[in-house]
Write an enzyme that holds these catalytic residues in place. Structure first.
Site, PDB file in Angstrom:
ATOM      1  N   ASP A 107     -23.296  -0.231  63.294  1.00  0.00           N
ATOM      2  CA  ASP A 107     -22.319  -0.829  64.191  1.00  0.00           C
ATOM      3  C   ASP A 107     -21.674  -2.053  63.515  1.00  0.00           C
ATOM      4  O   ASP A 107     -21.120  -1.922  62.426  1.00  0.00           O
ATOM      5  CB  ASP A 107     -23.013  -1.168  65.517  1.00  0.00           C
ATOM      6  CG  ASP A 107     -22.073  -1.575  66.622  1.00  0.00           C
ATOM      7  OD1 ASP A 107     -21.494  -0.679  67.265  1.00  0.00           O
ATOM      8  OD2 ASP A 107     -21.909  -2.795  66.842  1.00  0.00           O
ATOM      9  N   HIS A 272     -25.880   6.358  70.028  1.00  0.00           N
ATOM     10  CA  HIS A 272     -25.433   5.284  69.145  1.00  0.00           C
ATOM     11  C   HIS A 272     -26.597   4.493  68.553  1.00  0.00           C
ATOM     12  O   HIS A 272     -26.548   4.091  67.393  1.00  0.00           O
ATOM     13  CB  HIS A 272     -24.512   4.353  69.930  1.00  0.00           C
ATOM     14  CG  HIS A 272     -23.964   3.213  69.131  1.00  0.00           C
ATOM     15  ND1 HIS A 272     -23.109   3.386  68.068  1.00  0.00           N
ATOM     16  CD2 HIS A 272     -24.155   1.867  69.244  1.00  0.00           C
ATOM     17  CE1 HIS A 272     -22.782   2.206  67.557  1.00  0.00           C
ATOM     18  NE2 HIS A 272     -23.410   1.271  68.247  1.00  0.00           N
TER      19      HIS A 272
END
Length: 292
Positions: A107, A272
């Site tokens: 990320d 994620h």
């Protein structure tokens, strides 16, 4: 209770300009630096880092502006540019005695890792990226109603003031939203870690917003300058991400291939937060990268 990665030693490492990074270190062997994402801290690597420490020196810092690292006042966009944050990481590794190292980010940490690899190709030996596109491309693929998934990018891109106030007034709901909707396995983030992420993020609203604001300005300029100059990543690069390129109408492998000469691209069925949802997959991904 302060949460730590078991059997890791913690240090505050000065990286210049009065900035220090909180770093967890363990193991011996080829150094690997792991950079966390939003809205988390280095603790997201707890499973993967413990696995890798069996045969690598593993370094897990909190990024500038996050966790227990310094949170300098945003003087301008460069304060939280990915170039500045990448330079922090290079200085951190050097202070620990590593002039060369493999670098893996998730990320926001992957954006920092990307910029560090672009700026320091003789230092970053291998680059691993989890679930992002380079900043310039991220903005280019966002369009139409599909861009609603990235509403937070647009919110935190605004001039100083509004986003910080809105988020600070509902910090637990705001940061908790992403922990809820971005995972396919909520049990992968136990209550005590969720609480730690929310508490840490609530105390870092201003610096987190500054990080995102830089990604809508100076970080794009840095990426575009590399595109214009024809610069590419020269080290082995491995990318693992959800297949959201298909969902949003772009070819992630093609986008990454324009940046990396030596690319391995693959998708995952995890959500994620893949380092917590499927640690064995991520540890193997990193081992395979470093072996190239």
């Amino acid at each position: 209770m302060t949460l730590e990665i078991d059997n890791f030693t913690y240090q505050q490492i000065h990286v210049g300009d009065g900035i220090s990074l909180n770093a967890a270190v363990a193991g011996a062997g080829t150094p690997v630096v792991l950079l966390h994402g939003f809205p988390q801290t280095h603790l997201m690597w707890r499973h993967v880092a413990s696995d890798l420490a069996a045969d690598h020196t593993v370094i897990c810092p909190d990024l500038r502006g996050y966790g227990d690292s310094s949170k300098p006042v945003e003087k301008d966009e460069s304060s939280y540019s990915k170039r500045t944050m990448g330079n922090d990481v290079v200085a951190l590794a050097a202070a620990l005695g590593h002039e060369k190292f493999a670098l893996v980010g998730h990320d926001r940490g992957a954006l920092v890792a990307f910029r560090a690899a672009m700026d320091h190709p003789d230092t970053v030996t291998h680059l691993g990226s989890l679930d992002v596109l380079p900043t310039l491309d991220m903005w280019n693929v966002m369009h139409g109603t599909s861009a609603a998934v990235g509403f937070h990018l647009y919110l935190m891109a605004q001039p100083p003031g509004l986003a910080e106030t809105m988020i600070a007034n509902s910090a637990e709901a705001f940061f908790g939203y992403f922990l809820d909707v971005w995972t396919k396995n909520p049990e992968a983030i136990p209550a005590q870690y969720r609480a730690a992420y929310l508490s840490s993020s609530a105390q870092a609203v201003t610096s987190i917003v500054a990080d995102y604001r830089a990604s809508a300005g100076i970080d794009v300029a840095h990426d575009q300058a590399d595109v214009d100059a024809g610069n590419r990543l020269t080290m082995p690069v491995a990318v693992l991400q959800q297949d959201w390129g298909q969902a949003l109408g772009f070819d992630a492998q093609e986008i990454w291939g324009a940046w990396a000469r030596n690319l391995q691209h693959q998708t995952t069925t995890s959500g994620h937060f893949m380092a917590e949802e499927n640690p064995p997959e991520i540890a193997q991904f990193i081992r395979d990268l470093v072996a190239r």
